[in-house]
Scaffold this motif. Sequence first.
Motif, PDB file in Angstrom:
ATOM      1  N   UNK A  91      -0.292   2.309  -9.971  1.00  0.00           N
ATOM      2  CA  UNK A  91       0.323   2.630  -8.681  1.00  0.00           C
ATOM      3  C   UNK A  91       0.591   1.341  -7.907  1.00  0.00           C
ATOM      4  N   UNK A  92       1.788   1.246  -7.372  1.00  0.00           N
ATOM      5  CA  UNK A  92       2.151   0.145  -6.481  1.00  0.00           C
ATOM      6  C   UNK A  92       2.378   0.742  -5.102  1.00  0.00           C
ATOM      7  N   UNK A  93       1.632   0.294  -4.124  1.00  0.00           N
ATOM      8  CA  UNK A  93       1.741   0.916  -2.813  1.00  0.00           C
ATOM      9  C   UNK A  93       1.576  -0.058  -1.670  1.00  0.00           C
ATOM     10  N   UNK A  94       1.809   0.463  -0.478  1.00  0.00           N
ATOM     11  CA  UNK A  94       1.639  -0.313   0.751  1.00  0.00           C
ATOM     12  C   UNK A  94       0.251  -0.044   1.312  1.00  0.00           C
ATOM     13  N   UNK A  95      -0.535  -1.087   1.447  1.00  0.00           N
ATOM     14  CA  UNK A  95      -1.873  -0.915   1.988  1.00  0.00           C
ATOM     15  C   UNK A  95      -1.816  -0.695   3.492  1.00  0.00           C
ATOM     16  N   UNK A  96      -2.913  -0.201   4.032  1.00  0.00           N
ATOM     17  CA  UNK A  96      -3.003   0.050   5.464  1.00  0.00           C
ATOM     18  C   UNK A  96      -2.811  -1.241   6.256  1.00  0.00           C
ATOM     19  N   UNK A  97      -3.260  -2.348   5.672  1.00  0.00           N
ATOM     20  CA  UNK A  97      -3.188  -3.628   6.395  1.00  0.00           C
ATOM     21  C   UNK A  97      -1.857  -4.344   6.185  1.00  0.00           C
ATOM     22  N   UNK A  98      -0.917  -3.702   5.475  1.00  0.00           N
ATOM     23  CA  UNK A  98       0.445  -4.215   5.439  1.00  0.00           C
ATOM     24  C   UNK A  98       0.856  -5.019   4.239  1.00  0.00           C
ATOM     25  N   UNK A  99      -0.015  -5.152   3.229  1.00  0.00           N
ATOM     26  CA  UNK A  99       0.377  -5.884   2.032  1.00  0.00           C
ATOM     27  C   UNK A  99       0.587  -4.895   0.882  1.00  0.00           C
ATOM     28  N   UNK A 100       1.313  -5.323  -0.137  1.00  0.00           N
ATOM     29  CA  UNK A 100       1.509  -4.504  -1.328  1.00  0.00           C
ATOM     30  C   UNK A 100       0.290  -4.645  -2.240  1.00  0.00           C
ATOM     31  N   UNK A 101      -0.008  -3.594  -2.980  1.00  0.00           N
ATOM     32  CA  UNK A 101      -1.130  -3.651  -3.905  1.00  0.00           C
ATOM     33  C   UNK A 101      -0.865  -2.826  -5.140  1.00  0.00           C
ATOM     34  N   UNK A 102      -1.507  -3.195  -6.244  1.00  0.00           N
ATOM     35  CA  UNK A 102      -1.407  -2.452  -7.490  1.00  0.00           C
ATOM     36  C   UNK A 102      -2.799  -2.007  -7.922  1.00  0.00           C
ATOM     37  N   UNK A 103      -2.885  -0.806  -8.462  1.00  0.00           N
ATOM     38  CA  UNK A 103      -4.152  -0.330  -9.010  1.00  0.00           C
ATOM     39  C   UNK A 103      -3.858   0.612 -10.168  1.00  0.00           C
ATOM     40  N   UNK A 104      -4.623   0.467 -11.228  1.00  0.00           N
ATOM     41  CA  UNK A 104      -4.493   1.385 -12.344  1.00  0.00           C
ATOM     42  C   UNK A 104      -5.301   2.641 -12.077  1.00  0.00           C
ATOM     43  N   UNK A 105      -4.919   3.722 -12.712  1.00  0.00           N
ATOM     44  CA  UNK A 105      -5.706   4.949 -12.575  1.00  0.00           C
ATOM     45  C   UNK A 105      -5.507   5.820 -13.805  1.00  0.00           C
ATOM     46  N   UNK A 106      -6.547   6.611 -14.102  1.00  0.00           N
ATOM     47  CA  UNK A 106      -6.407   7.676 -15.084  1.00  0.00           C
ATOM     48  C   UNK A 106      -6.826   8.962 -14.392  1.00  0.00           C
ATOM     49  N   UNK A 107      -5.933   9.944 -14.459  1.00  0.00           N
ATOM     50  CA  UNK A 107      -6.157  11.200 -13.750  1.00  0.00           C
ATOM     51  C   UNK A 107      -5.500  12.324 -14.534  1.00  0.00           C
ATOM     52  N   UNK A 108      -6.057  12.608 -15.708  1.00  0.00           N
ATOM     53  CA  UNK A 108      -5.450  13.610 -16.589  1.00  0.00           C
ATOM     54  C   UNK A 108      -5.354  14.963 -15.900  1.00  0.00           C
ATOM     55  N   UNK A 109      -6.484  15.495 -15.441  1.00  0.00           N
ATOM     56  CA  UNK A 109      -6.473  16.817 -14.815  1.00  0.00           C
ATOM     57  C   UNK A 109      -5.623  16.856 -13.551  1.00  0.00           C
ATOM     58  N   UNK A 110      -5.788  15.903 -12.623  1.00  0.00           N
ATOM     59  CA  UNK A 110      -4.963  15.947 -11.408  1.00  0.00           C
ATOM     60  C   UNK A 110      -3.464  15.922 -11.676  1.00  0.00           C
TER      61      UNK A 110
END
Length: 396
Positions: free
Chosen positions: A254-273
Amino acid sequence: MKKVVLAFSGGLDTSYCVKYLANELNLEVHSAIVNTGGFSAEELQEIERRAYNLGVAKHLTIDETDDYYNSCIKYLIFGNVLKNNTYPLSVSAERVYQALAIARYAKEIGADYVAHGSTGAGNDQVRFDMIFNIMCPDVEILTPIRDMKLSRQEEIDYLKNLGVEMNFEKAAYSINKGLWGTSVGGKETLTSFGYLPEEAWPTQVTKQNPEEVKLIFEKGELKGVNEQRFDNPVEAIQKLNEVAAPFGVGRDIHVGDTIIGIKGRVGFEAAAPMIIIKAHHALEKHTLTKWQLYWKDQLAVWYGNLLHEGQFLDPVMRNVEKFLEDTQTTVSGTVTVGLAPYRFYVVGIESEHDLMSSKFGSYGEMNNSWTGEDVKGFSKIFGNQTMIYHKVNGHS
């Protein structure tokens, strides 16, 4: 000796915090892990053992799984919430419940401080701080990792110098497990290019032969997986994850906008969701009207954004939840999903509320409830105002 309640996960950051708070600040450390459905009994026992080995005065496991589902996850499903059309808010949502539970515990034992292991670059620091400021404003917040701007290597070096034994190679990845998915952060997610290696994912791919799974929804909630029915949707989610996660589905970055205003990337595994959201959305497209779907989309995106930014306690969130729940009256039926290594797909739905009924017509083929003349008149009236606009303004 003054007390501090530490939100403890057993990972590198919170392990560092235990030692720092006890050794450098001379505080009595009370660690607490808030289980939001991502840990087995054995894993929780191991985390408790690790906490006591690090020297905490007391460790507590607080189970918030059912309340977490009923007060939050249920509405993420009703809204088909995916941040930036990608991320099911795996960590964003659970942090609120972890913070609430930690705040209650801090007040219960009369702690002087409350601490968490967030860095200064992400969203968690704001989520924790906001909840603590709202729920226990008289308790001071301590954040060693953030305040000292520590790198993961500096934390590792500090713990090694104190003789702490843990899997530091594994600690190269920050992993947060919950009922609604697991986040994975490492060196590959610190820049705009790079994918997590296979060994970084908590669930390895062990299933190769495709299979189908049937999901049974009742008023928008998952109540059955194949032939097995569940009174508690939490158990249905966990069962689906057991079935699907070994295929390696639900992985992404996921690439998103953080609350503090910078971009961030994080991996995730969420089969059921991921499967539940896609299956639920497919069922809704068959059982809701276009305007129900439209307004759900608008409010759900907004709801997800506020939750992502830690604003769960704002009363407007309860207002949106009432709307989302009200839309689920007819969202019941069975959705069949195909599973294969690294992918899944919706096969189709079966529901007594299916609006795609052949009694009224088959799309692209024939109609049963209107005539061609009906459509001619409708089309003329439906475009009448636009025709007048073009006539008046000389566009035709």
